[in-house]
Motif scaffolding. Sequence first.
Motif, PDB file in Angstrom:
ATOM      1  N   THR A 188       0.810  -1.220   0.000  1.00  0.00           N
ATOM      2  CA  THR A 188       0.000   0.000   0.000  1.00  0.00           C
ATOM      3  C   THR A 188       0.840   1.265   0.000  1.00  0.00           C
ATOM      4  O   THR A 188       0.365   2.332  -0.401  1.00  0.00           O
ATOM      5  CB  THR A 188      -0.908   0.047   1.236  1.00  0.00           C
ATOM      6  OG1 THR A 188      -0.082   0.101   2.417  1.00  0.00           O
ATOM      7  CG2 THR A 188      -1.836  -1.148   1.296  1.00  0.00           C
ATOM      8  N   GLY A 189       2.081   1.148   0.475  1.00  0.00           N
ATOM      9  CA  GLY A 189       2.922   2.326   0.622  1.00  0.00           C
ATOM     10  C   GLY A 189       2.863   2.923   2.008  1.00  0.00           C
ATOM     11  O   GLY A 189       3.520   3.938   2.287  1.00  0.00           O
ATOM     12  N   LEU A 190       2.105   2.297   2.920  1.00  0.00           N
ATOM     13  CA  LEU A 190       2.030   2.788   4.297  1.00  0.00           C
ATOM     14  C   LEU A 190       3.390   2.747   4.971  1.00  0.00           C
ATOM     15  O   LEU A 190       3.755   3.649   5.722  1.00  0.00           O
ATOM     16  CB  LEU A 190       1.038   1.946   5.108  1.00  0.00           C
ATOM     17  CG  LEU A 190      -0.418   2.377   5.099  1.00  0.00           C
ATOM     18  CD1 LEU A 190      -1.281   1.309   5.762  1.00  0.00           C
ATOM     19  CD2 LEU A 190      -0.593   3.715   5.813  1.00  0.00           C
ATOM     20  N   ALA A 191       4.132   1.676   4.716  1.00  0.00           N
ATOM     21  CA  ALA A 191       5.464   1.538   5.313  1.00  0.00           C
ATOM     22  C   ALA A 191       6.243   0.507   4.510  1.00  0.00           C
ATOM     23  O   ALA A 191       5.964  -0.684   4.596  1.00  0.00           O
ATOM     24  CB  ALA A 191       5.357   1.103   6.769  1.00  0.00           C
ATOM     25  N   THR A 192       7.184   0.969   3.731  1.00  0.00           N
ATOM     26  CA  THR A 192       7.971   0.047   2.911  1.00  0.00           C
ATOM     27  C   THR A 192       9.268  -0.310   3.623  1.00  0.00           C
ATOM     28  O   THR A 192       9.877   0.523   4.298  1.00  0.00           O
ATOM     29  CB  THR A 192       8.299   0.674   1.545  1.00  0.00           C
ATOM     30  OG1 THR A 192       9.020   1.894   1.748  1.00  0.00           O
ATOM     31  CG2 THR A 192       7.024   0.974   0.772  1.00  0.00           C
ATOM     32  N   GLY A 193       9.657  -1.567   3.492  1.00  0.00           N
ATOM     33  CA  GLY A 193      10.901  -1.995   4.124  1.00  0.00           C
ATOM     34  C   GLY A 193      11.249  -3.407   3.713  1.00  0.00           C
ATOM     35  O   GLY A 193      10.375  -4.193   3.352  1.00  0.00           O
ATOM     36  N   LYS A 194      12.545  -3.733   3.785  1.00  0.00           N
ATOM     37  CA  LYS A 194      13.005  -5.056   3.380  1.00  0.00           C
ATOM     38  C   LYS A 194      12.876  -6.080   4.504  1.00  0.00           C
ATOM     39  O   LYS A 194      12.885  -7.280   4.255  1.00  0.00           O
ATOM     40  CB  LYS A 194      14.453  -4.987   2.901  1.00  0.00           C
ATOM     41  CG  LYS A 194      14.628  -4.192   1.607  1.00  0.00           C
ATOM     42  CD  LYS A 194      16.075  -4.207   1.143  1.00  0.00           C
ATOM     43  CE  LYS A 194      16.234  -3.449  -0.173  1.00  0.00           C
ATOM     44  NZ  LYS A 194      17.660  -3.452  -0.641  1.00  0.00           N
TER      45      LYS A 194
END
Length: 209
Positions: free
Chosen positions: A148-154
């Motif tokens: 969603t793009g709320l919180a991006t991370g690997k």
Amino acid sequence: MKPAARQEIFTRFRDLNPHPTTELVYKSPFELLIAVVLSAQATDVGVNKATAKLFPIANTPETILALGEEGLIPFINTIGLFRSKAKHVIGLCAMLINKHNGQVPDDRASLEALPGVGRKTANVILNTVFRQPTMAVDTHIFRLGNRTGLATGKTVLDVEKKLLKNIPKEFLLDAHHWLILHGRYVCQARKPKCGECIIHDLCDYKAKS
């Protein structure tokens, strides 16, 4: 994602479900702790079926410890990894009795020191039982944050930290449950139900239909 979009997303979640909670069935902090430990790589439905048999017989550290691993296994053998989970649960019960007077602790360090309890499980207990603004990032929330793009991370921890930073404070106590439910029933892994999604217009997912 802009702050106004995040505000609107959680406003809609709250309007739809003002008082979200876990789908695990429990009547005490200890029961929830056991249920969450059992739920690793298992469904809440499957765990609820097992604990519906277990908890009427044993639902305290003392009574479960008295069962022992071999006595516990018949109650939970329908759940994946049941042997290792039985070992964890028995060790957890012993530690609660020996170090915490049989009570579930309300701090992260003590929770994570318990057998079978990692950061995610500790976050569930801290949030659901003790109403602390934590974020238990499971596969659903990890997917949802990135999609969603709320919180991006690997990593799970990356997404957790960004969600805690990005979600407006007024929504933090319940955000964990809203996101899990949305990921479980709407924003599913293989085929997200974009047509049924209440945040469809705010989501950054490029492949949304």
